[in-house]
Design an enzyme around this catalytic site. Sequence first.
Site, PDB file in Angstrom:
ATOM      1  N   ARG A  33       0.844  -1.208   0.000  1.00  0.00           N
ATOM      2  CA  ARG A  33       0.000   0.000   0.000  1.00  0.00           C
ATOM      3  C   ARG A  33       0.878   1.256   0.000  1.00  0.00           C
ATOM      4  O   ARG A  33       0.600   2.214  -0.710  1.00  0.00           O
ATOM      5  CB  ARG A  33      -0.915   0.023   1.227  1.00  0.00           C
ATOM      6  CG  ARG A  33      -1.799  -1.196   1.391  1.00  0.00           C
ATOM      7  CD  ARG A  33      -3.039  -1.185   0.514  1.00  0.00           C
ATOM      8  NE  ARG A  33      -3.851  -2.355   0.786  1.00  0.00           N
ATOM      9  CZ  ARG A  33      -3.800  -3.507   0.100  1.00  0.00           C
ATOM     10  NH1 ARG A  33      -3.005  -3.636  -0.945  1.00  0.00           N
ATOM     11  NH2 ARG A  33      -4.562  -4.531   0.442  1.00  0.00           N
ATOM     12  N   GLU A 177     -13.669 -15.387   8.156  1.00  0.00           N
ATOM     13  CA  GLU A 177     -13.528 -14.742   6.847  1.00  0.00           C
ATOM     14  C   GLU A 177     -13.101 -15.731   5.777  1.00  0.00           C
ATOM     15  O   GLU A 177     -11.907 -15.952   5.565  1.00  0.00           O
ATOM     16  CB  GLU A 177     -12.519 -13.580   6.927  1.00  0.00           C
ATOM     17  CG  GLU A 177     -12.357 -12.873   5.577  1.00  0.00           C
ATOM     18  CD  GLU A 177     -11.381 -11.694   5.605  1.00  0.00           C
ATOM     19  OE1 GLU A 177     -10.843 -11.370   6.680  1.00  0.00           O
ATOM     20  OE2 GLU A 177     -11.157 -11.103   4.544  1.00  0.00           O
ATOM     21  N   LYS A 219     -17.452 -12.668   7.607  1.00  0.00           N
ATOM     22  CA  LYS A 219     -16.854 -11.662   6.711  1.00  0.00           C
ATOM     23  C   LYS A 219     -16.588 -12.311   5.363  1.00  0.00           C
ATOM     24  O   LYS A 219     -15.523 -12.908   5.154  1.00  0.00           O
ATOM     25  CB  LYS A 219     -15.570 -11.110   7.330  1.00  0.00           C
ATOM     26  CG  LYS A 219     -14.820 -10.145   6.414  1.00  0.00           C
ATOM     27  CD  LYS A 219     -13.784  -9.342   7.158  1.00  0.00           C
ATOM     28  CE  LYS A 219     -12.988  -8.480   6.188  1.00  0.00           C
ATOM     29  NZ  LYS A 219     -12.164  -7.476   6.867  1.00  0.00           N
ATOM     30  N   SER A 261     -14.034  -5.836   0.956  1.00  0.00           N
ATOM     31  CA  SER A 261     -14.207  -5.181  -0.350  1.00  0.00           C
ATOM     32  C   SER A 261     -13.469  -5.924  -1.452  1.00  0.00           C
ATOM     33  O   SER A 261     -13.910  -5.894  -2.610  1.00  0.00           O
ATOM     34  CB  SER A 261     -13.805  -3.704  -0.296  1.00  0.00           C
ATOM     35  OG  SER A 261     -12.472  -3.520   0.107  1.00  0.00           O
ATOM     36  N   GLY A 262     -12.354  -6.561  -1.140  1.00  0.00           N
ATOM     37  CA  GLY A 262     -11.723  -7.499  -2.058  1.00  0.00           C
ATOM     38  C   GLY A 262     -11.286  -6.962  -3.410  1.00  0.00           C
ATOM     39  O   GLY A 262     -11.319  -7.699  -4.388  1.00  0.00           O
ATOM     40  N   GLY A 263     -10.919  -5.699  -3.472  1.00  0.00           N
ATOM     41  CA  GLY A 263     -10.424  -5.157  -4.735  1.00  0.00           C
ATOM     42  C   GLY A 263     -11.478  -4.477  -5.598  1.00  0.00           C
ATOM     43  O   GLY A 263     -11.183  -4.032  -6.705  1.00  0.00           O
ATOM     44  N   ARG A 292      -9.356  -1.816   1.802  1.00  0.00           N
ATOM     45  CA  ARG A 292      -9.069  -0.880   0.698  1.00  0.00           C
ATOM     46  C   ARG A 292     -10.208   0.082   0.410  1.00  0.00           C
ATOM     47  O   ARG A 292      -9.981   1.277   0.158  1.00  0.00           O
ATOM     48  CB  ARG A 292      -8.721  -1.677  -0.567  1.00  0.00           C
ATOM     49  CG  ARG A 292      -7.324  -2.242  -0.534  1.00  0.00           C
ATOM     50  CD  ARG A 292      -7.144  -3.368  -1.521  1.00  0.00           C
ATOM     51  NE  ARG A 292      -7.844  -4.581  -1.097  1.00  0.00           N
ATOM     52  CZ  ARG A 292      -7.855  -5.727  -1.782  1.00  0.00           C
ATOM     53  NH1 ARG A 292      -7.201  -5.801  -2.921  1.00  0.00           N
ATOM     54  NH2 ARG A 292      -8.488  -6.790  -1.329  1.00  0.00           N
TER      55      ARG A 292
HETATM   56  P1  13P Z   1     -10.345  -5.444   1.688  1.00  0.00           P
HETATM   57  O1  13P Z   1     -11.639  -4.736   2.034  1.00  0.00           O
HETATM   58  O2  13P Z   1      -9.280  -4.523   1.174  1.00  0.00           O
HETATM   59  O3  13P Z   1     -10.557  -6.678   0.871  1.00  0.00           O
HETATM   60  O4  13P Z   1      -9.730  -5.934   3.071  1.00  0.00           O
HETATM   61  C1  13P Z   1     -10.542  -6.512   4.001  1.00  0.00           C
HETATM   62  C2  13P Z   1      -9.774  -7.516   4.732  1.00  0.00           C
HETATM   63  O5  13P Z   1      -9.663  -7.437   5.932  1.00  0.00           O
HETATM   64  C3  13P Z   1      -9.160  -8.615   3.992  1.00  0.00           C
HETATM   65  O6  13P Z   1      -8.758  -9.601   4.875  1.00  0.00           O
END
Ligand code: 13P
Length: 343
Positions: A33, A177, A219, A261-263, A292
């Site tokens: 990042r 998650e 999650k 959010s995953g990209g 992100r």
């Molecule tokens: P993102 O929302 O950037 O995908 O990150 C969330 C997260 O904690 C991934 O493990």
Amino acid sequence: MAMQDLYEIAEAIVADGKGILAADESDSTIKKRFDSIGLESTEDARRAYRDLLFTTAGAEEYVSGVILFDETIRQSALDGTPFPKLLQGKGVIPGIKVDKGAKPLALTDGETITEGLDGLRERLAEYHELGARFAKWRATYTIGGGKPSEYCVWTNAHALARYAALCQEAGIVPIVEPEVLQDGTHTLEESATATGRVLQALYTELHDQRVDYRGTLLKPNMVLSGYEASSRAGVDEVADATLEVFYKHVPASVPGIVFLSGGQSDEDATAHLNAMNRRGPHPWKLSFSYGRALQAPALKAWGGKPENVEAGKRAYYHRAKMNAAAATGVYAPEMEREAAGVA
Ligand code: 13P
């Protein structure tokens, strides 16, 4: 540990119009990042950046919990207050990433198993002492070429459940998650199938390992067409497909689903969450646990420069507010204009 306490923590995290800031980037992820803004990842830079986020005035109206990394839960803000104490002072619940990352799963072609169970009971006791009241463990799966395999789905479900049981024993709410990665050219239907298989295995293992669903949060990824797919589903299709999978596989006693959010782009992540909540009410709260999608504009506005701290805070506050609106289904793209002066 009274289960009732866990129920209350989980419910507080998904209180109306509130969600989670995922600020638990590992050393290698935060380096990536910072590379994007040309900043070296030193301990001081990481402290300054997390300080910017956590001291943003008013963000606590929208953010109920923050996931920290091991270094951060032991670090202090620029004014000397330990980060967990600073968050608690604002009514924000500190959380902690406890997995040790996704590693190659033996005898597979590139699938992963998340590690970190050895010594976890002792680490959880220490994190509880440091103020953590919820935790996170992320498993990853890829789609395509016969993946995810049943082997990958079930070994990760087993590990997620072992983690969750240890958390509940320690008085910590486990966020489970399972992230089906949305890279590639897969269709919306393929994403739905993979996500459903992963969730079915997860809730089977959680049940078999005596985890009380009411004291957990999920999650997950949203169900999306692959980022490189030639034709990609729009907001309404994503909302319908994602909800369909959760209605089939997530027990109603789970208090909340907090998406990663995953990209996705910031505004896509907000619009998708909003569309799902507009179709409510649902058995579970639907909110965010974005990394992100909450941080990207703030990181860019800050750029590692002390003179840009206020601009970074404004950008973070704005995204937190937009996602909080989406968490109750009252977001509208016109609200983005309030970001005047930031972008
Ligand atoms: P993102 O929302 O950037 O995908 O990150 C969330 C997260 O904690 C991934 O493990």
